[in-house]
Design a protein around this motif. Structure first.
Motif, PDB file in Angstrom:
ATOM      1  N   ASN A  78       0.855  -1.188   0.000  1.00  0.00           N
ATOM      2  CA  ASN A  78       0.000   0.000   0.000  1.00  0.00           C
ATOM      3  C   ASN A  78       0.889   1.236   0.000  1.00  0.00           C
ATOM      4  O   ASN A  78       1.986   1.213   0.560  1.00  0.00           O
ATOM      5  N   ILE A  79       0.406   2.329  -0.606  1.00  0.00           N
ATOM      6  CA  ILE A  79       1.250   3.536  -0.707  1.00  0.00           C
ATOM      7  C   ILE A  79       0.408   4.779  -0.452  1.00  0.00           C
ATOM      8  O   ILE A  79      -0.798   4.793  -0.686  1.00  0.00           O
ATOM      9  N   SER A  80       1.054   5.805   0.061  1.00  0.00           N
ATOM     10  CA  SER A  80       0.466   7.158   0.076  1.00  0.00           C
ATOM     11  C   SER A  80       1.634   8.133   0.011  1.00  0.00           C
ATOM     12  O   SER A  80       2.741   7.803   0.433  1.00  0.00           O
ATOM     13  N   ILE A  81       1.389   9.322  -0.536  1.00  0.00           N
ATOM     14  CA  ILE A  81       2.456  10.312  -0.705  1.00  0.00           C
ATOM     15  C   ILE A  81       2.090  11.571   0.071  1.00  0.00           C
ATOM     16  O   ILE A  81       0.969  12.080  -0.034  1.00  0.00           O
ATOM     17  N   HIS A  82       3.051  12.080   0.857  1.00  0.00           N
ATOM     18  CA  HIS A  82       2.884  13.328   1.618  1.00  0.00           C
ATOM     19  C   HIS A  82       3.719  14.415   0.957  1.00  0.00           C
ATOM     20  O   HIS A  82       4.876  14.197   0.616  1.00  0.00           O
ATOM     21  N   THR A 101      -5.248  11.324   6.824  1.00  0.00           N
ATOM     22  CA  THR A 101      -6.097  12.077   5.896  1.00  0.00           C
ATOM     23  C   THR A 101      -6.631  11.208   4.764  1.00  0.00           C
ATOM     24  O   THR A 101      -7.479  11.651   4.000  1.00  0.00           O
ATOM     25  N   GLN A 102      -6.128  10.010   4.621  1.00  0.00           N
ATOM     26  CA  GLN A 102      -6.600   9.124   3.560  1.00  0.00           C
ATOM     27  C   GLN A 102      -6.271   7.688   3.919  1.00  0.00           C
ATOM     28  O   GLN A 102      -5.354   7.429   4.699  1.00  0.00           O
ATOM     29  N   CYS A 103      -7.023   6.764   3.330  1.00  0.00           N
ATOM     30  CA  CYS A 103      -6.581   5.381   3.344  1.00  0.00           C
ATOM     31  C   CYS A 103      -5.531   5.239   2.251  1.00  0.00           C
ATOM     32  O   CYS A 103      -5.530   5.999   1.286  1.00  0.00           O
ATOM     33  N   PRO A 104      -4.620   4.282   2.394  1.00  0.00           N
ATOM     34  CA  PRO A 104      -3.549   4.190   1.401  1.00  0.00           C
ATOM     35  C   PRO A 104      -4.081   3.735   0.038  1.00  0.00           C
ATOM     36  O   PRO A 104      -5.162   3.156  -0.068  1.00  0.00           O
ATOM     37  N   ALA A 402      -2.025   5.214  18.377  1.00  0.00           N
ATOM     38  CA  ALA A 402      -2.330   4.049  17.539  1.00  0.00           C
ATOM     39  C   ALA A 402      -3.101   4.519  16.313  1.00  0.00           C
ATOM     40  O   ALA A 402      -4.166   5.124  16.449  1.00  0.00           O
ATOM     41  N   LEU A 403      -2.554   4.265  15.126  1.00  0.00           N
ATOM     42  CA  LEU A 403      -3.285   4.615  13.906  1.00  0.00           C
ATOM     43  C   LEU A 403      -4.502   3.708  13.770  1.00  0.00           C
ATOM     44  O   LEU A 403      -4.418   2.508  14.007  1.00  0.00           O
ATOM     45  N   PRO A 404      -5.650   4.270  13.361  1.00  0.00           N
ATOM     46  CA  PRO A 404      -6.851   3.439  13.195  1.00  0.00           C
ATOM     47  C   PRO A 404      -6.826   2.689  11.863  1.00  0.00           C
ATOM     48  O   PRO A 404      -5.859   2.781  11.106  1.00  0.00           O
ATOM     49  N   ASN A 405      -7.892   1.945  11.580  1.00  0.00           N
ATOM     50  CA  ASN A 405      -7.991   1.211  10.308  1.00  0.00           C
ATOM     51  C   ASN A 405      -8.743   2.003   9.247  1.00  0.00           C
ATOM     52  O   ASN A 405      -8.875   1.565   8.117  1.00  0.00           O
ATOM     53  N   PRO A 572      -9.009   7.101  -1.884  1.00  0.00           N
ATOM     54  CA  PRO A 572      -8.874   5.646  -1.674  1.00  0.00           C
ATOM     55  C   PRO A 572      -9.747   5.141  -0.533  1.00  0.00           C
ATOM     56  O   PRO A 572      -9.950   5.820   0.470  1.00  0.00           O
ATOM     57  N   LYS A 573     -10.266   3.924  -0.726  1.00  0.00           N
ATOM     58  CA  LYS A 573     -11.106   3.280   0.300  1.00  0.00           C
ATOM     59  C   LYS A 573     -10.238   2.350   1.137  1.00  0.00           C
ATOM     60  O   LYS A 573      -9.254   1.802   0.651  1.00  0.00           O
ATOM     61  N   CYS A 574     -10.632   2.166   2.390  1.00  0.00           N
ATOM     62  CA  CYS A 574      -9.886   1.229   3.246  1.00  0.00           C
ATOM     63  C   CYS A 574     -10.403  -0.189   3.048  1.00  0.00           C
ATOM     64  O   CYS A 574     -11.569  -0.383   2.764  1.00  0.00           O
TER      65      CYS A 574
END
Length: 574
Positions: A78-82, A101-104, A402-405, A572-574
């Protein structure tokens, strides 16, 4: 009447031209996330890249431009860009930290990051913001001033991005996965890199050396970026002085120095004035870590080479490059906190009419956060490799985040925060103690997903205090969505009565990432004028993995331009 009409026509035309000159353009980029075989230190491995490049491609824009960057994920991760340091006014959906701010972006999926560069010019950078993928997925963001607006310093002959990174022969994803399973510290990198190259001081790397070719008597703008995962760095060029003119895409009062200190997440623009005549020599540009903690670290040095072009009258054969004398810079000691303090104290905002320092003078809310390491119990009754058989952890006000899902911003926007986060992050430590003295007997941290909620336009003062629980350590803290003013810093425990009168409220440096001094504190101020959910975390990646992070939820204001825009259809959806 005719004259009046002609005058009005000219006025309207001129205002249209002015608007057109200063209105930004839309720039399109495409980032294909794909695997690429790369060889460093005689070790070939497949790494995650953007467009097959390491480091990744530069984003170039002018202040006021809109950027549309389509990211397509062709890898299993999974990826995300900041877009590190970009304000993201009303466009929190484009900020990029995964599960904030987003799902990956999942394998085979894509997402268009859509934002406008407002009121910023200088150097920033982009990087992956999930797990440790930013070890290879990063690149420069170069923001030029609006057309026709000059730099407030000498116009450079040439501009050169210099981006520092780290190289692992192992897979960094496996390194952090193992550390989180065993509870111990992670294996350290095998080399530092300068524009992706380790340089001649490493085994098998002489050919992998960045060379900066310059002409005598010219001024060069070096755009320095620290994209390393876990190390603050000293940087110097032998026999040359550097003039600091900009940090974190904000102009500063220029000052000269032989050595730069740059923490992960920070950028520094410097002017390099070359020697007036061909010097019959080459010069090392080197960087190595500034270290304050007790853990292991990569104690090595990356080097590039500054080479002067031969004068045209000189036949090349008479002066082979290899015969030229090579000068090496002298860097501060690895633990030179005195140098670090003096360097950061020199940084001041320009604070003039054109580039004012709008420091909040009246404060609505004050916060006091402890930041540092601790422990958590070993899972499943086994023994872990952290202190006394525990697991390493890190926290802010004893909350290991803890990061959520599901993404926090989505949960907030759609009113579905129940079970995702709670709005009661502690504004100060629940149990005060002697933060920089002998550590308390109990080093265990709590954990949870708690946010600070701020009404729109709240002026905030935040003091961040290092703790000596498992040894004092410098922490480069990065705040997403805002710049802040560094109004004070000191060593020992912050004194709420005696320290604030010494705050600089006139020309403090403005930035997005600040080092909390080892065994000390830093005070920052910012105006919460950007609605959304904004991550704040240590930019030492291991500390973030251990939980040294939290988030601010800034509510919408009343006016349309004070509200978070709705999420894009391709979020993106989780």
């Amino acid at each position: 009447m005719v004259v009046l009409r002609i005058s009005l026509f000219f006025l309207v035309t001129l205002s249209f031209i002015a608007d057109h000159v200063f209105a930004g353009i839309t720039r399109h980029y495409k980032f294909d996330i794909k695997l690429q075989n790369v060889t460093r230190l005689c070790h070939t491995k497949s790494i995650v890249t953007v467009n097959g490049q390491f480091p990744g491609p530069p984003i170039v824009a002018r202040e006021g431009d809109r950027l549309l960057i389509k990211v397509v994920n062709h890898v299993q991760n999974n990826i995300s860009i900041h877009w590190h340091g970009i304000r993201q006014l009303q466009t929190g959906w484009a900020d990029g930290p995964a599960y904030v701010t987003q799902c990956p972006i999942q394998t085979g999926q894509s997402y268009v990051y859509n934002y406008t560069v407002v009121g910023q010019r200088g150097t920033l950078f982009w990087h992956a913001h999930i797990s440790w993928l930013r070890s290879t997925v990063y690149g420069p963001i170069i923001i030029l001033p609006k057309l026709g607006i000059p730099y407030p310093f000498t116009k450079p002959h040439k501009e050169v991005p210099i981006i520092f990174g780290e190289w692992w022969n192992a897979d960094p994803e496996a390194v952090i996965s193992q550390a989180l399973q065993t509870g111990g510290g992670p294996n350290v990198s095998d080399a530092y890199t300068l524009n992706g190259l380790p340089g001649p001081l490493y085994n098998c790397s002489a050919k992998d050396t960045f060379k900066l070719k310059v002409k005598p008597g010219k001024t060069y703008l070096l755009r320095l970026i620290n994209a390393a995962l876990n190390d603050e760095l000293f940087f110097s060029i032998a026999n040359h002085t550097l003039k600091v003119v900009d940090v974190d895409a904000v102009y500063v009062k220029p000052f000269e120095t032989d050595t730069i200190l740059i923490a992960p997440g920070q950028t520094t623009n410097v002017l390099l004035k070359t020697q007036s005549q061909f010097p019959n020599a080459t010069f090392f540009m080197t960087a190595r870590p500034y270290v304050t903690g007790l853990g292991t670290f990569d104690n090595s040095t990356v080097a590039g080479i500054l080479e002067y072009e031969f004068p045209s009258k000189t036949p090349h054969s008479t002066l082979p490059i290899k015969k030229l004398q090579l000068f090496k810079p002298i860097l501060p000691a690895l633990n030179d906190t005195s140098f670090a303090t003096k360097f950061t104290n020199k940084l001041r905002s320009l604070a003039n009419a054109q580039f004012p320092a709008n420091v909040p003078q009246k404060i609505d809310k004050r916060f006091f956060f402890t930041v540092g390491l601790g422990t958590s119990p070993c899972q499943h009754n086994k023994t872990c490799q952290g202190p006394n058989g525990t697991m390493f952890a890190a926290s802010v006000n004893n909350v290991s985040f803890a990061l959520p899902n599901t993404a926090l911003l989505q949960a907030h926007f759609f009113g579905q925060s129940n079970g995702v986060y709670s709005p009661n992050f502690p504004t100060s430590p629940i149990i005060p103690f002697n933060y920089t003295g002998n550590p308390p007997n109990n080093t265990m941290v709590g954990n949870g997903t708690k946010l600070v909620v701020l009404p729109f336009n709240t002026s905030v003062e935040l003091v961040m205090q290092d703790t000596s629980i498992l040894g004092a350590e410098s922490h480069p803290l990065h705040l997403h969505g805002f710049n802040f003013f560094v109004v004070g810093q000191g060593f020992g425990n912050f004194d709420p009565n005696n320290d604030p009168p010494n705050f600089n409220l006139v020309d403090p440096v403005e930035r997005n990432t600040v080092g909390v001094p080892s065994g000390g504190w830093v005070a920052i101020r910012f105006l919460a004028d950007n609605p959304g959910v904004w991550f704040m975390h240590c930019h030492l990646e291991i500390h973030t993995s251990w939980g040294l992070k939290m988030a601010w939820l800034v509510l919408d204001g009343k006016l349309p331009n004070q509200k978070l825009l709705p999420p894009p259809a391709d979020l993106p959806k989780c």
